[in-house]
Design an enzyme around this catalytic site. Structure first.
Site, mmCIF file in Angstrom:
data_model
loop_
_atom_site.group_PDB
_atom_site.id
_atom_site.type_symbol
_atom_site.label_atom_id
_atom_site.label_comp_id
_atom_site.label_asym_id
_atom_site.label_seq_id
_atom_site.Cartn_x
_atom_site.Cartn_y
_atom_site.Cartn_z
ATOM 1 N N ASP A 212 38.323 26.754 41.589
ATOM 2 C CA ASP A 212 38.703 28.152 41.753
ATOM 3 C C ASP A 212 39.453 28.492 40.473
ATOM 4 O O ASP A 212 40.592 28.042 40.275
ATOM 5 C CB ASP A 212 39.630 28.310 42.972
ATOM 6 C CG ASP A 212 39.930 29.764 43.252
ATOM 7 O OD1 ASP A 212 40.117 30.526 42.291
ATOM 8 O OD2 ASP A 212 39.990 30.132 44.439
ATOM 9 N N HIS A 213 38.824 29.273 39.595
ATOM 10 C CA HIS A 213 39.449 29.428 38.277
ATOM 11 C C HIS A 213 40.787 30.160 38.352
ATOM 12 O O HIS A 213 41.601 30.052 37.455
ATOM 13 C CB HIS A 213 38.486 30.100 37.271
ATOM 14 C CG HIS A 213 38.372 31.584 37.416
ATOM 15 N ND1 HIS A 213 37.587 32.176 38.370
ATOM 16 C CD2 HIS A 213 38.947 32.599 36.732
ATOM 17 C CE1 HIS A 213 37.695 33.488 38.258
ATOM 18 N NE2 HIS A 213 38.505 33.774 37.267
ATOM 19 N N HIS A 275 39.784 33.338 45.707
ATOM 20 C CA HIS A 275 40.939 33.715 44.884
ATOM 21 C C HIS A 275 42.065 34.373 45.688
ATOM 22 O O HIS A 275 43.231 34.027 45.532
ATOM 23 C CB HIS A 275 40.515 34.686 43.777
ATOM 24 C CG HIS A 275 39.300 34.244 43.014
ATOM 25 N ND1 HIS A 275 39.067 32.933 42.691
ATOM 26 C CD2 HIS A 275 38.253 34.943 42.506
ATOM 27 C CE1 HIS A 275 37.928 32.855 42.013
ATOM 28 N NE2 HIS A 275 37.412 34.051 41.894
HETATM 29 C C1 BG6 Z 1 34.903 35.698 39.878
HETATM 30 C C2 BG6 Z 1 34.101 36.700 40.629
HETATM 31 O O1 BG6 Z 1 35.126 34.554 40.651
HETATM 32 O O2 BG6 Z 1 36.147 36.276 39.525
HETATM 33 C C3 BG6 Z 1 33.879 37.949 39.801
HETATM 34 O O3 BG6 Z 1 32.836 36.131 40.962
HETATM 35 C C4 BG6 Z 1 35.202 38.499 39.330
HETATM 36 O O4 BG6 Z 1 33.169 38.942 40.527
HETATM 37 C C5 BG6 Z 1 36.033 37.405 38.674
HETATM 38 O O5 BG6 Z 1 34.916 39.511 38.384
HETATM 39 C C6 BG6 Z 1 37.424 37.893 38.383
HETATM 40 O O6 BG6 Z 1 38.084 36.923 37.629
HETATM 41 P P1 BG6 Z 1 39.233 37.318 36.627
HETATM 42 O O7 BG6 Z 1 39.717 36.010 36.081
HETATM 43 O O8 BG6 Z 1 38.613 38.201 35.586
HETATM 44 O O9 BG6 Z 1 40.261 38.053 37.440
#
Ligand code: BG6
Length: 527
Positions: A212-213, A275
């Site tokens: 989960d980044h 997230h």
């Molecule tokens: C991803 C989703 O996991 O997270 C995307 O699949 C979303 O739809 C993105 O745009 C948002 O990540 P961040 O790091 O830009 O907030």
């Protein structure tokens, strides 16, 4: 390192706050990790090109990769080692990342094999290729298999890795095998359990890294430090002092070129199952006895278990779903979701959701958590706002009336990595006037060293075998248990179309969301 401590001592003796620049080697890299080969399935694809290869290049430049290390790109696209190296060089060049003279060293780490994911024999050959690479690069039989492929082939790839003997580990700890899985982990509870079943047929939980980044974002990691390395906030962090918590991930991006995936997923699967749940949990969890992956993930699981089952028969009181229509963003006209390439013209996929959830435990009983995420909103902002209760009695009411703004603590994740606390002070002057002021901490204050991008951190942790920032199976399934009935209800109810509220791109979402709760609490409830 010793200079750092000497400086700290000096500042303490001199009575200055030890507000030091932290030497980069103390914080950026935890050590290069054991020798290993990183196998990237989907090496010619979007994720590898945009995130993984650039992250590996940066880690190489920072000395963050093991001494003995190799990258084996695998995909259906015909390429050789040489063309894969040229391809990688080109994409780094076009991203403006290729500086300095270290390309040659990095390029020697890169290898490539054409792989047909549906062919069991190809995985046998992959095994022999990896043995040869181990001998050449002295990588000791340690392997990381990164599934940068469409989710539809996760299970199959894991199955073939397992049946070709590539998931096995040496009992003496040399020759380990890890598998890295990107979200989505399934489509609902049942499919998540099926995927886990297949992964577990061949891999044990300590071998599985579910990414989960968001967890690798610096300021997200900082939530636990902020809460549990300071004594002053924790006594207030509960139902007695907190009115509500608002977790917001607002995006300006639309569906981009991911319509195939997004039409199936929608915002609840795309952002909430992963997230948003992690942000909620880090805000709400109890302190573990020690900062260690299993203990932290045990505490997170308790939060998921405490989620009050959603009253699906009264959805409208707890959930607002929206879909963006055409609008203007940053002065530019943008199409509505249904006009985007690949999206059905009568699509009922939500691109916005606000959800009010409660946790049934002593700390949080009765405190609403508003979770909001949407695409094509007015600005990109990710934050957690803790809204404290009003003062119990206003002694200034004769002059100021009853309303005094309550204190608010905002943990900003994007675009500004900062923590702000608002409180009331007297305006200078003879008249009694209050004003709201903000105490502001910029996360990068007094730190000039490099910062790891989320994917760099994720890759380092896979190499080190540290699962702190990855989902554990029970967490994934508990979140799906919470969300699946909601999804089911939303997707099968008769008034699905009426429930999906249209909002213009460039706005802050449907008006009804603002009636349910604060969409972006840091801007004030009434915007
Ligand atoms: C991803 C989703 O996991 O997270 C995307 O699949 C979303 O739809 C993105 O745009 C948002 O990540 P961040 O790091 O830009 O907030």
């Amino acid at each position: 390192m010793s200079d750092f401590f000497e400086e700290a001592d000096r500042t303490l003796v001199e009575g200055r706050a030890p507000d030091l620049e932290v030497p980069r080697e103390m914080c950026v890299l935890e050590g290069p990790g054991e020798p290993c080969v990183l196998v990237i399935f989907g090496a010619s694809g979007d994720l590898a090109g945009r995130k993984l290869l650039p992250a590996l290049w940066n880690l190489y430049l920072q000395g963050g990769l093991p001494q003995a290390f190799a990258i084996l790109g695998c995909a259906r696209t015909p390429m050789t080692d040489e063309t894969f190296r040229a391809y990688t060089r080109e994409l780094l060049e076009s991203a403006g990342m290729l500086k300095g003279s270290r390309w040659e060293g990095f390029s020697r780490l890169l290898h490539y094999r054409v792989l047909d994911y549906g062919d069991p024999a190809a995985f046998k050959t992959l095994g022999s290729d990896l043995d040869a690479l181990d001998r050449e690069a002295r990588t000791a039989g340690n392997r990381i298999f990164y599934l940068a492929v469409p989710p539809g082939i996760y299970a199959w790839t894991a199955e073939l890795l397992g049946s070709s003997g590539l998931s096995g580990e040496d009992s003496n700890g040399v020759g380990w095998s890890r598998i890295v899985v990107e979200k989505p982990f399934g489509h609902d509870l049942e499919s998540a359990e099926q995927l886990d079943g297949i992964l577990h047929r061949y891999f044990r939980e300590h071998q599985i890294f579910r990414i989960d980044h968001y967890l690798a974002k610096e300021t997200v990691q900082n939530i636990l430090m902020f809460r549990f390395a300071n004594a002053i906030f924790e006594p207030l962090w509960n139902r007695r002092y907190i009115d509500y918590v608002a977790v917001t991930a607002a995006e300006t991006l639309g569906v981009e070129h991911r319509a195939d995936y997004y039409e199936e997923a929608g915002v609840l699967r795309d952002m909430f199952q992963n997230h948003m749940m992690q942000l909620l949990t880090l805000t709400a969890m109890e302190p573990p006895s020690i900062f260690e992956a299993e203990r932290v993930r045990d505490e997170k699981a308790k939060v998921y278990r405490a989620l009050r089952p959603f009253p699906v028969d009264r959805l409208d009181e707890y959930l607002v779903l929206g879909q963006y229509g055409p609008g203007v963003l940053d002065g530019r006209e943008v199409p509505g979701y249904r006009e985007e390439t690949g999206v059905s013209p009568d699509s009922l996929t939500p691109t916005f959701a606000m959800m009010r959830v409660f946790l049934d435990n002593w700390r949080w009983q009765g405190v609403p958590f508003y979770l909001t995420s949407g695409k094509r909103l007015q600005a990109k902002r990710t934050e957690i706002a803790i809204a404290f209760k009003q003062v119990p009695h206003s002694m200034f009411r004769q002059v100021l009336g009853e309303h005094i703004s309550a204190n608010r603590l905002v943990l900003g994740i994007h675009p500004e990595e900062r923590i702000t606390l608002t409180f009331q002070t007297k305006n200078p002057g003879a008249k009694v006037c209050l004003r709201t002021v903000t105490m502001d901490f910029n996360y990068h204050q007094n730190y000039t060293g490099p910062v790891l991008e989320a994917y760099e951190k994720v890759l380092i942790d896979c190499i080190l075998g540290d699962q702190m920032l990855f989902w554990r199976q029970d967490g994934v399934e508990l979140c799906w248990s919470f969300l699946t009935p909601i999804l089911h209800r939303c997707e099968t109810c008769g008034n699905r179309a009426e429930r999906l509220l249209r909002y213009p791109a460039g706005s802050w979402g449907p008006d009804q969301a603002h009636q349910l709760g604060p969409v972006l609490a840091s801007l004030g409830d009434g915007h």
